[in-house]
Design a protein around this motif. Structure first.
Motif, PDB file in Angstrom:
ATOM      1  N   ASP A  15       0.810  -1.231   0.000  1.00  0.00           N
ATOM      2  CA  ASP A  15       0.000   0.000   0.000  1.00  0.00           C
ATOM      3  C   ASP A  15       0.842   1.280   0.000  1.00  0.00           C
ATOM      4  N   THR A  16       2.072   1.199  -0.503  1.00  0.00           N
ATOM      5  CA  THR A  16       2.940   2.375  -0.603  1.00  0.00           C
ATOM      6  C   THR A  16       3.395   2.512  -2.057  1.00  0.00           C
ATOM      7  N   PRO A  17       2.891   3.510  -2.780  1.00  0.00           N
ATOM      8  CA  PRO A  17       3.255   3.670  -4.187  1.00  0.00           C
ATOM      9  C   PRO A  17       4.741   3.973  -4.368  1.00  0.00           C
ATOM     10  N   LEU A  18       5.280   3.480  -5.472  1.00  0.00           N
ATOM     11  CA  LEU A  18       6.657   3.757  -5.859  1.00  0.00           C
ATOM     12  C   LEU A  18       6.625   4.378  -7.250  1.00  0.00           C
ATOM     13  N   ARG A  19       7.251   5.539  -7.398  1.00  0.00           N
ATOM     14  CA  ARG A  19       7.308   6.206  -8.707  1.00  0.00           C
ATOM     15  C   ARG A  19       8.555   5.763  -9.436  1.00  0.00           C
ATOM     16  N   VAL A  20       8.361   5.353 -10.700  1.00  0.00           N
ATOM     17  CA  VAL A  20       9.479   5.040 -11.579  1.00  0.00           C
ATOM     18  C   VAL A  20       9.241   5.793 -12.893  1.00  0.00           C
ATOM     19  N   GLY A  24      10.952   7.906 -20.122  1.00  0.00           N
ATOM     20  CA  GLY A  24      10.277   9.199 -19.988  1.00  0.00           C
ATOM     21  C   GLY A  24       8.831   9.112 -19.550  1.00  0.00           C
ATOM     22  N   VAL A  25       8.326   7.908 -19.296  1.00  0.00           N
ATOM     23  CA  VAL A  25       6.931   7.713 -18.895  1.00  0.00           C
ATOM     24  C   VAL A  25       6.880   7.516 -17.380  1.00  0.00           C
ATOM     25  N   PRO A  26       6.224   8.443 -16.641  1.00  0.00           N
ATOM     26  CA  PRO A  26       6.100   8.272 -15.193  1.00  0.00           C
ATOM     27  C   PRO A  26       5.029   7.228 -14.859  1.00  0.00           C
ATOM     28  N   ILE A  27       5.405   6.281 -14.005  1.00  0.00           N
ATOM     29  CA  ILE A  27       4.525   5.169 -13.649  1.00  0.00           C
ATOM     30  C   ILE A  27       4.527   4.996 -12.138  1.00  0.00           C
ATOM     31  N   ALA A  28       3.345   4.781 -11.567  1.00  0.00           N
ATOM     32  CA  ALA A  28       3.211   4.462 -10.142  1.00  0.00           C
ATOM     33  C   ALA A  28       3.013   2.959 -10.015  1.00  0.00           C
ATOM     34  N   ILE A  29       3.872   2.326  -9.225  1.00  0.00           N
ATOM     35  CA  ILE A  29       3.779   0.885  -8.993  1.00  0.00           C
ATOM     36  C   ILE A  29       3.312   0.675  -7.559  1.00  0.00           C
ATOM     37  N   VAL A  30       2.311  -0.205  -7.400  1.00  0.00           N
ATOM     38  CA  VAL A  30       1.718  -0.431  -6.084  1.00  0.00           C
ATOM     39  C   VAL A  30       1.564  -1.924  -5.822  1.00  0.00           C
ATOM     40  N   ARG A  31       1.992  -2.349  -4.631  1.00  0.00           N
ATOM     41  CA  ARG A  31       1.667  -3.693  -4.131  1.00  0.00           C
ATOM     42  C   ARG A  31       0.471  -3.501  -3.200  1.00  0.00           C
ATOM     43  N   ILE A  37       0.609  -6.742  -7.647  1.00  0.00           N
ATOM     44  CA  ILE A  37       1.384  -5.589  -8.075  1.00  0.00           C
ATOM     45  C   ILE A  37       0.716  -4.962  -9.290  1.00  0.00           C
ATOM     46  N   HIS A  38       0.505  -3.656  -9.203  1.00  0.00           N
ATOM     47  CA  HIS A  38      -0.160  -2.894 -10.258  1.00  0.00           C
ATOM     48  C   HIS A  38       0.760  -1.772 -10.737  1.00  0.00           C
ATOM     49  N   ALA A  39       0.547  -1.351 -11.984  1.00  0.00           N
ATOM     50  CA  ALA A  39       1.297  -0.219 -12.529  1.00  0.00           C
ATOM     51  C   ALA A  39       0.319   0.670 -13.293  1.00  0.00           C
ATOM     52  N   ILE A  40       0.221   1.940 -12.869  1.00  0.00           N
ATOM     53  CA  ILE A  40      -0.665   2.893 -13.544  1.00  0.00           C
ATOM     54  C   ILE A  40       0.105   4.177 -13.823  1.00  0.00           C
ATOM     55  N   GLY A  41      -0.434   4.969 -14.742  1.00  0.00           N
ATOM     56  CA  GLY A  41       0.176   6.255 -15.027  1.00  0.00           C
ATOM     57  C   GLY A  41       0.277   7.077 -13.760  1.00  0.00           C
ATOM     58  N   ASP A  42       1.413   7.749 -13.578  1.00  0.00           N
ATOM     59  CA  ASP A  42       1.672   8.452 -12.319  1.00  0.00           C
ATOM     60  C   ASP A  42       1.151   9.883 -12.295  1.00  0.00           C
ATOM     61  N   GLU A  57      -5.866   2.931  -1.010  1.00  0.00           N
ATOM     62  CA  GLU A  57      -6.971   2.464  -0.183  1.00  0.00           C
ATOM     63  C   GLU A  57      -7.708   1.398  -0.972  1.00  0.00           C
ATOM     64  N   GLY A  58      -7.637   0.165  -0.481  1.00  0.00           N
ATOM     65  CA  GLY A  58      -8.249  -0.936  -1.216  1.00  0.00           C
ATOM     66  C   GLY A  58      -7.565  -1.116  -2.557  1.00  0.00           C
ATOM     67  N   ASP A  59      -8.361  -1.009  -3.636  1.00  0.00           N
ATOM     68  CA  ASP A  59      -7.779  -1.145  -4.971  1.00  0.00           C
ATOM     69  C   ASP A  59      -7.747   0.190  -5.713  1.00  0.00           C
ATOM     70  N   THR A  60      -7.566   1.284  -4.947  1.00  0.00           N
ATOM     71  CA  THR A  60      -7.468   2.605  -5.564  1.00  0.00           C
ATOM     72  C   THR A  60      -6.225   3.345  -5.082  1.00  0.00           C
ATOM     73  N   LEU A  61      -5.802   4.298  -5.915  1.00  0.00           N
ATOM     74  CA  LEU A  61      -4.720   5.211  -5.565  1.00  0.00           C
ATOM     75  C   LEU A  61      -5.296   6.620  -5.639  1.00  0.00           C
ATOM     76  N   GLU A  62      -5.291   7.303  -4.501  1.00  0.00           N
ATOM     77  CA  GLU A  62      -5.923   8.617  -4.389  1.00  0.00           C
ATOM     78  C   GLU A  62      -4.907   9.739  -4.544  1.00  0.00           C
ATOM     79  N   CYS A  63      -5.251  10.720  -5.362  1.00  0.00           N
ATOM     80  CA  CYS A  63      -4.434  11.909  -5.537  1.00  0.00           C
ATOM     81  C   CYS A  63      -4.493  12.733  -4.255  1.00  0.00           C
ATOM     82  N   TRP A  64      -3.332  13.059  -3.717  1.00  0.00           N
ATOM     83  CA  TRP A  64      -3.271  13.794  -2.448  1.00  0.00           C
ATOM     84  C   TRP A  64      -3.775  15.227  -2.587  1.00  0.00           C
TER      85      TRP A  64
END
Length: 109
Positions: A15-20, A24-31, A37-42, A57-64
């Motif tokens: 539940d801690t996103p990692l930015r890679v 040149g494509v920013p990607i957020a990776i989440v366990r 493990i998921h990878a979505i546009g960052d 939270e659950g199966d979502t990544l919330e913009c702060w």
């Protein structure tokens, strides 16, 4: 292009996103809490905000910044103000390596 190493699975905290950035494509990776493990546009589609700085939270990544939560499986925003989805990338695991091809997105339709 083919999948390339984005990170090691062992460095992903639950539940801690990692930015890679791959080619040149920013990607957020989440366990997630189910150990998937998921990878979505960052980049939030509502504003130029890094989603990897947000909250899982659950199966979502919330913009702060604005509170839109994006599905880790489909990239679809679950609430306003965002209404455009973010891309979702295919994740391959090879040993401890997380592999992603930044030119190939999942067909989530």
């Amino acid at each position: 292009m083919s999948a390339q190493r984005a990170c090691s699975a062992s460095e992903l905290e639950q539940d801690t996103p990692l930015r890679v950035e791959l080619d040149g494509v920013p990607i957020a990776i989440v366990r997630d809490s189910n150990d998937e493990i998921h990878a979505i546009g960052d980049t939030c589609t509502h504003g130029e905000i890094s989603l990897s700085e947000g909250f899982v939270e659950g199966d979502t990544l919330e913009c702060w910044a604005h509170g839109s939560a994006f599905s880790l499986r489909t990239g679809v925003p679950q609430n306003l103000p965002a209404y455009e989805p973010v891309p979702v990338y295919v994740v391959e695991i090879d040993g401890d390596d997380v592999l992603i091809d930044p030119t190939v997105t999942k067909d989530v339709s």
